[in-house]
Design a protein around this motif. Structure first.
Motif, short mmCIF file in Angstrom:
data_model
loop_
_atom_site.label_atom_id
_atom_site.label_comp_id
_atom_site.label_asym_id
_atom_site.label_seq_id
_atom_site.Cartn_x
_atom_site.Cartn_y
_atom_site.Cartn_z
N ARG A 144 33.71 49.14 38.08
CA ARG A 144 33.62 48.54 36.74
C ARG A 144 32.48 49.19 35.94
NH1 ARG A 144 33.67 42.23 38.77
NH2 ARG A 144 34.94 42.63 40.62
N PRO A 214 40.43 35.99 38.14
CA PRO A 214 39.14 36.32 37.52
C PRO A 214 38.83 35.40 36.34
CG PRO A 214 40.56 38.27 37.74
CD PRO A 214 41.42 37.08 38.00
N GLU A 218 35.66 38.54 32.77
CA GLU A 218 36.02 39.80 33.43
C GLU A 218 37.51 40.00 33.59
OE1 GLU A 218 34.41 39.83 37.37
OE2 GLU A 218 35.24 37.86 37.89
N ARG A 219 38.30 38.98 33.26
CA ARG A 219 39.75 39.04 33.53
C ARG A 219 40.42 40.20 32.82
NH1 ARG A 219 41.56 34.64 30.88
NH2 ARG A 219 40.92 33.26 32.57
N MET A 221 39.26 42.95 31.55
CA MET A 221 38.81 44.27 32.00
C MET A 221 39.43 44.62 33.36
SD MET A 221 34.99 45.65 32.91
CE MET A 221 34.91 44.54 34.31
N LEU A 222 39.43 43.65 34.30
CA LEU A 222 39.98 43.91 35.62
C LEU A 222 41.48 44.22 35.56
CD1 LEU A 222 38.29 41.26 37.97
CD2 LEU A 222 38.07 43.74 38.07
#
Length: 432
Positions: A144, A214, A218-219, A221-222
């Motif tokens: 990340r 997540p 951060e959801r 982006m992940l």
């Protein structure tokens, strides 16, 4: 603490004495961790298992998860939480690919054959959920950081992560093709949604609907990092197969939409100096160059079995919008594979050759600059007239006694007749 360390050392000695000891120990520890009176030494002991044999530990853990999912009560939320804790306890030194692939293996437990169909369906959806979660967990904090960095000095770990995710997606599509149809009876919507989820085409919020991981921060982006990965040749070819076999609850057009999405997504990746490129058709396996015929087959018009008059052979009909979408997908593939798909297209497929000429010359008018205007437009007019007649006759046979004209035809504005070796006007024509 000294006693705890001594306890862990004893367990390591026990694991080394017999290959089956670790499996028994891990099963006992996992069940205790999920119980109310869990032992505080569970997570250090699980970390010791993975330190002793990382690959075998991941496979054993997956087998335990399969067994636990067969319980009458739904334990998916607990298993998701436990998996996150295990990954943190081993500092992300976890064999994500091996764990995900082990989850996909055929279930041989005797209890599975006698379990209720609703439990089997829930188990399928839970396994699909855990596979997606495993892929998301494989995005380590270091990955990340690289993705968020503006300098991008060392992108090799990010590239490796992308290819690892692509491999896990390949395995997931194999699972949905080979294992799921033979083991589960599931609704068509669940199958289609599961295919979209493992390819990360679903809405980001659906990946955290079970336990809010997540989290909101951060959801997106992940999910984006796991979605924007190369498309492997095996994945692409198997997706095409999913749309052409008859024993799966998928419509060919649904698969074509999915292929369109994953091809375009892979094509937008930063592919400078990538080996292999994000969209590679090597042609090393001969049937892989049948990608052109496969995509055209996905656009074919499907109709129920009809007894046609003797001597009548229906034309090869395609849904026009899907047909042109298939050629657009192939144009992208040809751009990334000039020596395989590109050469085949240029030599044997005039439509794709025409598309390539349009892109090269930046002229998107029909006829092309290399074609005689009068002759081409005359031929196109003749083909349109013949095509209209073919479709009306075909629809008349389907209507069984109802006279079909241009005014009451339901298919005339939807279908096309495939003419091999001829460049057609690349658009859906409205007939009045």
């Amino acid at each position: 603490k000294p006693m705890a360390n001594f306890y862990i050392c004893c367990m390591k000695e026990l694991m080394a004495l017999h290959p089956l000891n670790m499996e028994h120990l891990m099963k006992t520890v996992i069940r205790n961790e999920l119980a109310n009176n869990r032992n505080g030494a569970n997570m250090p002991l699980i970390a010791a298992f993975f330190q002793h044999d990382p690959e075998k530990s991941a496979i054993v853990l997956a087998n335990i998860y399969q067994e636990l999912l067969l319980q009458p009560e739904d334990c998916l939320r607990s298993l998701r939480t436990l998996l996150r804790e295990i990954v943190r306890s081993v500092h992300y030194e976890f064999k994500f690919s091996q764990f995900a692939l082990a989850l996909m293996q055929e279930i041989t437990l005797p209890a599975f054959r006698t379990t209720d169909l609703k439990v089997q369906e829930r188990m399928f959806l839970s396994l699909n959920n855990l596979i997606c979660m495993t892929i998301l967990l494989s995005c380590k904090p270091s990955i990340r950081d690289i993705a968020m960095s503006t300098t991008k000095t060392d992108v090799l770990p990010l590239k490796k992560f992308q290819h690892d995710v692509a491999a896990m997606q390949k395995n997931a599509v194999w699972w949905l093709h080979k294992i799921v149809p033979t083991q589960y009876r599931i609704m068509a919507k669940h199958y289609y949604n599961s295919l979209r989820q493992v390819l990360f085409l679903d809405d980001a919020v659906n990946y955290s609907s079970k336990d809010s991981w997540p989290g909101d921060g951060e959801r997106d982006m992940l999910v984006s990092l796991c979605a924007n990965v190369p498309l492997l040749e095996n994945t692409l070819m198997r997706l095409g197969v999913l749309g052409t076999v008859n024993n799966l609850p998928l419509k060919p057009q649904e698969v074509l939409v999915i292929i369109n999405s994953v091809v375009r997504r892979a094509a937008m990746l930063d592919s400078d100096n990538d080996v292999p490129p994000p969209l590679q058709i090597t042609g090393l396996t001969k049937h892989n160059l049948d990608i052109i015929q496969m995509l055209i087959k996905l656009s074919e018009y499907k109709y129920h079995s009809v007894k046609f008059p003797e001597g009548y052979k229906p034309p090869q009909l395609v849904v026009a919008s899907h047909y042109w979408r298939a050629w657009q997908i192939l144009l992208v593939l040809a751009a990334f594979n000039p020596s395989t798909v590109g050469v085949l297209a240029w030599e044997k497929h005039p439509i794709l050759k025409g598309f390539m000429e349009m892109v090269i010359t930046n002229n998107y008018e029909f006829p092309l600059n290399s074609m005689n205007y009068q002759e081409t437009m005359m031929l196109e007019k003749q083909l349109c007239a013949a095509e209209e007649s073919d479709i009306l006759i075909f629809e008349g046979h389907l209507a069984r006694g109802v006279k079909i004209t241009k005014q009451n035809s339901q298919l005339l504005n939807q279908l096309m007749v495939v003419k091999e070796g001829v460049l057609r006007k690349p658009q859906h024509r409205e007939r009045k």
